[in-house]
Design a protein around this motif. Structure first.
Motif, PDB file in Angstrom:
ATOM      1  N   CYS A 109      -0.156  -1.882  -0.126  1.00 48.80           N
ATOM      2  CA  CYS A 109       1.100  -1.887   0.306  1.00 48.80           C
ATOM      3  C   CYS A 109       1.865  -2.852  -0.006  1.00 48.80           C
ATOM      4  CB  CYS A 109       0.691  -2.009   2.067  1.00 48.80           C
ATOM      5  SG  CYS A 109      -0.515  -0.956   2.692  1.00 48.80           S
ATOM      6  N   THR A 110       3.209  -2.641   0.148  1.00 50.04           N
ATOM      7  CA  THR A 110       4.163  -3.350  -0.463  1.00 50.04           C
ATOM      8  C   THR A 110       4.555  -4.606   0.596  1.00 50.04           C
ATOM      9  OG1 THR A 110       6.134  -2.447   0.632  1.00 50.04           O
ATOM     10  CG2 THR A 110       5.609  -1.694  -1.491  1.00 50.04           C
ATOM     11  N   ASP A 111       5.088  -5.725  -0.133  1.00 50.71           N
ATOM     12  CA  ASP A 111       5.302  -6.889   0.985  1.00 50.71           C
ATOM     13  C   ASP A 111       6.166  -6.572   2.060  1.00 50.71           C
ATOM     14  OD1 ASP A 111       7.493  -6.413  -0.772  1.00 50.71           O
ATOM     15  OD2 ASP A 111       7.629  -8.423  -1.777  1.00 50.71           O
ATOM     16  N   GLU A 112       7.314  -5.574   1.587  1.00 47.90           N
ATOM     17  CA  GLU A 112       8.188  -5.537   2.874  1.00 47.90           C
ATOM     18  C   GLU A 112       7.837  -4.577   3.869  1.00 47.90           C
ATOM     19  OE1 GLU A 112      12.238  -4.605   1.568  1.00 47.90           O
ATOM     20  OE2 GLU A 112      12.294  -6.033  -0.195  1.00 47.90           O
ATOM     21  N   PRO A 155       9.958   7.752  -7.711  1.00 44.52           N
ATOM     22  CA  PRO A 155       9.321   7.455  -6.404  1.00 44.52           C
ATOM     23  C   PRO A 155       8.356   6.073  -6.344  1.00 44.52           C
ATOM     24  CG  PRO A 155       8.231   9.286  -7.766  1.00 44.52           C
ATOM     25  CD  PRO A 155       9.564   8.841  -8.433  1.00 44.52           C
ATOM     26  N   ASN A 156       7.873   5.808  -5.489  1.00 43.11           N
ATOM     27  CA  ASN A 156       7.058   4.825  -5.271  1.00 43.11           C
ATOM     28  C   ASN A 156       5.621   5.450  -4.882  1.00 43.11           C
ATOM     29  OD1 ASN A 156       5.282   2.750  -4.457  1.00 43.11           O
ATOM     30  ND2 ASN A 156       6.816   1.457  -3.279  1.00 43.11           N
ATOM     31  N   CYS A 157       4.688   5.922  -5.659  1.00 46.14           N
ATOM     32  CA  CYS A 157       3.750   6.612  -5.618  1.00 46.14           C
ATOM     33  C   CYS A 157       2.658   6.048  -4.734  1.00 46.14           C
ATOM     34  CB  CYS A 157       3.075   7.147  -6.827  1.00 46.14           C
ATOM     35  SG  CYS A 157       4.106   8.343  -7.977  1.00 46.14           S
ATOM     36  N   SER A 158       2.546   4.467  -5.134  1.00 46.95           N
ATOM     37  CA  SER A 158       1.525   3.809  -4.214  1.00 46.95           C
ATOM     38  C   SER A 158       1.546   3.874  -2.750  1.00 46.95           C
ATOM     39  CB  SER A 158       1.530   2.374  -4.844  1.00 46.95           C
ATOM     40  OG  SER A 158       2.892   1.922  -4.447  1.00 46.95           O
TER      41      SER A 158
END
Length: 444
Positions: A223-226, A401-404
């Protein structure tokens, strides 16, 4: 009285990626290696990388790029010291490179005898990074199958002697540590050991999982930080309201909901709207599965590592614990070009070879992106090819896109042996790349 004329605004300097020459070259001198590390792509099932080494004639084809080169990094999949022409490559490049440009590579260090260290430093080596993925001999043997920590100690001693003999104290010697669940706690001790041997810098990277077996060793969260920060805000609000976000899946699709279920759905909808407003990709299922305790442990070890590095005067580059929402491709933005041992030119590490990885929790085939081959075309001709230039411009635009963080991943766009375009209708296969998200690092 009229106002004095204002000075003309300075014209913005062109980004290295859009210059007429590469600023950095990553040149794979060989794909052969004298170790069998379990986390290496060469040890994974189905890996079909061809063994080979770059020839002097092929390396000579890079000469037109040298006069404007800031960095020449002489490594790829294999161990650079296995190429007998390595020193010849360095001398050739040094003759044409600017004085401020540097030459370096990463190595497992096992072949660094006194004689080889001297020949490398004399030939123009400026920076070398030795792999030490453990502070104890037992961990080192387990990770670097076939290696011994004492061999790295000898490599440090050989480099120190070579620097003295060649009167080149400015040559930088550093260490690289691949952080995994099984060796993470040894990181601070490994940094101390490296500094005691003479290292002046350290690069820490997370392991890149190539299959599900390796995924269990990954110490970063996908998951991303934000996204995590936003989710934390709403999780605290859920606690305040006395509701459980984990019940969302069951509550969402009920025809009739009780007041608590309605509040859960409303709160998650509000979070999604807020994420959209802030341009944050979120996958609620992944966010709910995040192991906060494990994240805290990694952050604590990294904090201890920072303190250790500061204490010993070590320049330390740590990866992020979570993926970075604001993506940045240093390879492209800093004007890098990647040349395989057989002369094929690619834009980055991620798209350099054909392989499969499990970086985002699903198996993904990756195809190399090749814009030309040395011997058939000149290096600057390949670099300035309209297709290569357009590729770099599209990466800089970050419109992919951000596939993760996508709940629909893996989709047919990326789960293919023949990538054509992504869901943004772009021909840049960067959506599934994690190199731009702060968890993987290298010498650059």
């Amino acid at each position: 009285m009229s106002k004095p004329a204002q000075p003309a605004a300075k014209q913005e300097t062109s980004l290295p990626a859009l210059e007429a020459h590469p600023a950095k070259l990553f040149v794979e001198t060989t794909t052969s290696c004298n170790l069998g590390c379990f986390m290496c792509v060469k040890q994974t099932d189905g890996c079909a990388m061809t063994e080979g080494e770059m020839s002097p004639s092929l390396f000579a084809a890079l000469t037109p790029a040298f006069p404007r080169l800031e960095a020449l990094v002489l490594n790829g999949i294999g161990e650079p010291l296995l190429n007998p022409h390595l020193e010849e490559f360095m001398r050739s490049a040094r003759r044409s490179m600017p004085a401020s440009g540097w030459i370096g590579f990463q190595s497992n260090g096992l072949l660094l005898t006194d004689a080889r260290a001297f020949s490398l430093v004399e030939a123009g080596l400026d920076k070398i990074c030795l792999s030490i993925d453990g502070a104890s001999p037992e961990t080192f043997r387990k990770v670097r199958e076939g290696g011994e920590l004492t061999a790295i100690e000898r490599a440090f001693a050989a480099l120190a002697a070579a620097k003295a003999q060649c009167k080149r104290p400015e040559v930088q010697v550093g260490i690289e540590f691949v952080a995994m669940r099984s060796n993470l706690r040894e990181l601070p001790a490994a940094l101390r050991w490296g500094a005691e041997q003479g290292a002046t810098f350290a690069i820490v990277t997370h392991v890149l999982p190539y299959d599900e077996r390796h995924a269990g060793e990954a110490a970063y969260t996908t998951c991303t930080d934000e996204a995590l920060a936003l989710f934390s805000e709403y999780r605290e609000e859920a606690k305040r309201q006395g509701i459980d976000l984990n019940s969302y899946a069951g509550s969402r699709w009920r025809f009739t909901r009780n007041p608590a279920e309605q509040r859960v759905v409303a709160l998650v909808d509000a979070m999604k709207n807020e994420a959209k407003r802030r341009d944050i990709f979120i996958d609620l299922k992944k966010l709910l599965q995040v192991d906060a305790t494990a994240m805290g442990e990694v952050a604590a070890v990294f904090a201890e590592a920072e303190a250790m590095a500061q204490e010993h005067g070590l320049e330390l580059r740590l990866p992020d614990v979570a993926l970075r929402e604001k993506r940045r491709c240093g390879f492209v933005e800093e004007g890098g070009a990647f040349v395989s041992w057989d002369g094929k030119v690619s834009p980055c590490y991620f798209l350099w070879h054909r392989y499969s990885c499990f970086a985002s929790g699903w198996q993904q085939p990756v195809q190399p992106k090749v814009f030309g081959t040395l011997g058939e075309r000149e290096i600057l001709d390949i670099w300035n090819d309209p297709a290569f230039r357009a590729f770099r411009a599209n990466v800089l635009a970050k419109d992919y896109p951000n596939c993760s963080a996508c709940g629909l991943a893996p989709c047919d766009y990326v789960q293919t042996d023949d990538f054509q375009q992504d869901c943004h209708i772009k021909e840049v296969p960067c959506g599934a790349c994690l190199w731009c998200m702060g968890v993987f690092q290298c010498l650059h």
